[in-house]
Scaffold this active site. Structure first.
Site, PDB file in Angstrom:
ATOM      1  N   ASP A   1      35.961  43.658  66.885  1.00 56.86           N
ATOM      2  CA  ASP A   1      35.755  42.477  67.744  1.00 56.86           C
ATOM      3  C   ASP A   1      34.329  41.944  67.648  1.00 56.86           C
ATOM      4  O   ASP A   1      33.818  41.353  68.595  1.00 56.86           O
ATOM      5  CB  ASP A   1      36.085  42.796  69.215  1.00 56.86           C
ATOM      6  CG  ASP A   1      37.449  43.432  69.386  1.00 56.86           C
ATOM      7  OD1 ASP A   1      38.417  42.863  68.884  1.00 56.86           O
ATOM      8  OD2 ASP A   1      37.536  44.504  70.017  1.00 56.86           O
TER       9      ASP A   1
ATOM     10  N   HIS B   1      41.599  37.824  65.404  1.00 59.21           N
ATOM     11  CA  HIS B   1      40.328  37.136  65.534  1.00 59.21           C
ATOM     12  C   HIS B   1      40.571  35.645  65.708  1.00 59.21           C
ATOM     13  O   HIS B   1      41.574  35.099  65.259  1.00 59.21           O
ATOM     14  CB  HIS B   1      39.390  37.418  64.365  1.00 59.21           C
ATOM     15  CG  HIS B   1      40.017  37.307  63.016  1.00 59.21           C
ATOM     16  ND1 HIS B   1      40.680  38.359  62.420  1.00 59.21           N
ATOM     17  CD2 HIS B   1      40.088  36.279  62.139  1.00 59.21           C
ATOM     18  CE1 HIS B   1      41.127  37.980  61.231  1.00 59.21           C
ATOM     19  NE2 HIS B   1      40.787  36.726  61.037  1.00 59.21           N
TER      20      HIS B   1
END
Length: 430
Positions: free
Chosen positions: A13, A41
């Site tokens: 992340d 994402h």
């Protein structure tokens, strides 16, 4: 260096999607080499938001070739759904610009079901998987019973392979009190998927070798982060694949000498999803504030991310295990306005100072961070596109991170927008 590998330098992340998309403008080919559709994402391009999970970020760039390598575990239905969703947003995707390794391992519904059953049964001891079948699919790959994409081209030869797969899974299902699966149902499902998937099938190692010899620039896109690596991460709270840079070679069929510059992505702070050790976690209002500002929720799962200060010990460790040449530092703007910022510069374990994260699960849980306090900045860094746009104290913060991790910052990201990026060193020209 003609080729670039992008890896997460923390627990995932970190903003790899934006950086890969930014770099893909200079690349000819963008390749995924591990993981599955568990690593989502978000990209914001001209005000349009795109959410990717399985597909390489390169699909958003016209004229680029996107490739899914053999190191990935491939969910056929997730793949088709993601392609359809992006096509609805106006993204052109076809076998002309997207290729999938013929020897990629397939994730089947039985993998997802097993993943969920295990997590539920583990209760407090759950790892915190996305329950998308990633781990069970990798287990079958290593156990030499997986169904691969190439198998769909010869349906007549599939029944014995399905029988071998079910000999294992039906035994597990009996132990879990679940009904057994009929092989005919799996065969029918795969037969229906075959004509939709096989046009994308490719001998990826050969394709990439040809392109490399032609002088094409290849960008390898990693998923998750190095601290989730099954060997080098915070085991057992890790993913089921190798996430370090060396996997770029194994997961595509290219030799190690074909991998050039390694770019590590890290946030200006630290986050983690799910269970596992997190030395700098902030279980207070500061941690909540960082999470609110950074919108720290999983793209795929919506799970809230745990937040903490930047951990230079961990990033320094991943710089070494991945052979990182330069860092892309993201979300610097989230720290705007803090009076002071803490950076972890070492650990204390059982009264002794150490300079790395120990491998043992118990020791990892006991380490205490040693902090260095750095003065914050009031002026905004959001949307900055040059060093001249940054407050002096923000620059000092970046420089201090470079010193602590022993690696230069090559790129600096100041918003989710593609253009809000400060280039220090071009990885393709390093």
């Amino acid at each position: 260096m003609a080729n670039v590998v992008v890896v997460g330098a923390q627990w995932g992340d970190e903003g790899k999607g934006k950086i890969v998309d930014w770099l893909s403008e200079q690349a000819d080919i963008v390749v995924r080499f591990q993981g599955g559709h568990n690593a989502g994402h978000t990209l914001v391009i001209n005000g349009e938001t795109y959410k990717l999970a399985l597909l390489p970020s390169g699909v958003l760039r016209p004229s680029k070739l996107a490739v899914i390598g053999n190191g990935v575990v491939f969910d056929p239905q997730a793949f088709l759904d993601e392609v359809k969703k992006l096509q609805a947003q106006g993204v052109a995707i076809s076998p002309e610009n997207l290729r999938v390794a013929e020897n990629v391992t397939l994730i089947l519904p039985l993998h997802r079901e097993l993943d969920a059953q295990r997590e539920t049964a583990a209760k407090a001891g759950a790892i915190g998987t996305t329950q998308r079948g990633i781990g069970p699919a990798y287990e079958d790959k290593v156990g030499r019973r997986a169904i691969r994409l190439m198998d769909l081209a010869d349906l007549a030869a599939l029944p014995p392979k399905i029988d071998r797969l079910l000999a294992h899974h039906n035994a597990l299902r009996r132990g879990l009190g679940l009904p057994e699966i009929d092989g005919a149902a799996i065969l029918n499902e795969l037969a229906a998927l075959a004509p939709q998937l096989l046009p994308y099938a490719e001998t990826v190692w050969r394709l990439l070798d040809i392109k490399r010899r032609e002088g094409k620039r290849i960008l390898f896109e990693g998923a998750q982060g190095a601290l989730l690596d099954v060997d080098h991460g915070t085991y057992p709270y890790v993913t089921s694949s190798n996430t370090v840079a060396a996997q770029a070679a194994t997961g595509t069929g290219m030799g190690p000498s074909s991998v050039g510059y390694v770019l590590g992505i890290c946030k200006a702070y630290t986050t983690r999803v799910g269970a596992g050790p997190f030395p700098t976690e902030l279980k207070n209002e500061i941690g909540e504030e960082i999470g609110r500002r950074g919108k720290e929720f999983g793209v795929n799962t919506g799970r809230k991310r745990r937040c903490g200060w930047f951990d230079a010990v961990l990033v320094r460790q991943t710089v070494r295990t991945c052979g990182i040449h330069g860092l892309a530092l993201t979300k610097l703007d989230i720290l705007d306005g803090f009076e002071t910022i803490e950076v972890c510069v070492g650990y204390r374990l059982d009264g002794k100072e150490i300079d790395h994260l120990p491998a043992g699960e118990g020791a990892q849980a006991r380490v205490e961070p040693i902090y260095e306090t750095i003065e914050g900045w009031k002026e905004p860094t959001a949307n900055a596109r040059s060093w001249a746009d940054l407050p002096a104290q923000a620059i000092k913060y970046v420089r201090r991170i470079e010193e602590l991790v022993g690696c230069p910052v090559a790129l600096l990201s100041t918003s989710p927008e593609r253009e809000d990026t400060i280039l220090v060193q071009n990885p393709f020209e390093a």
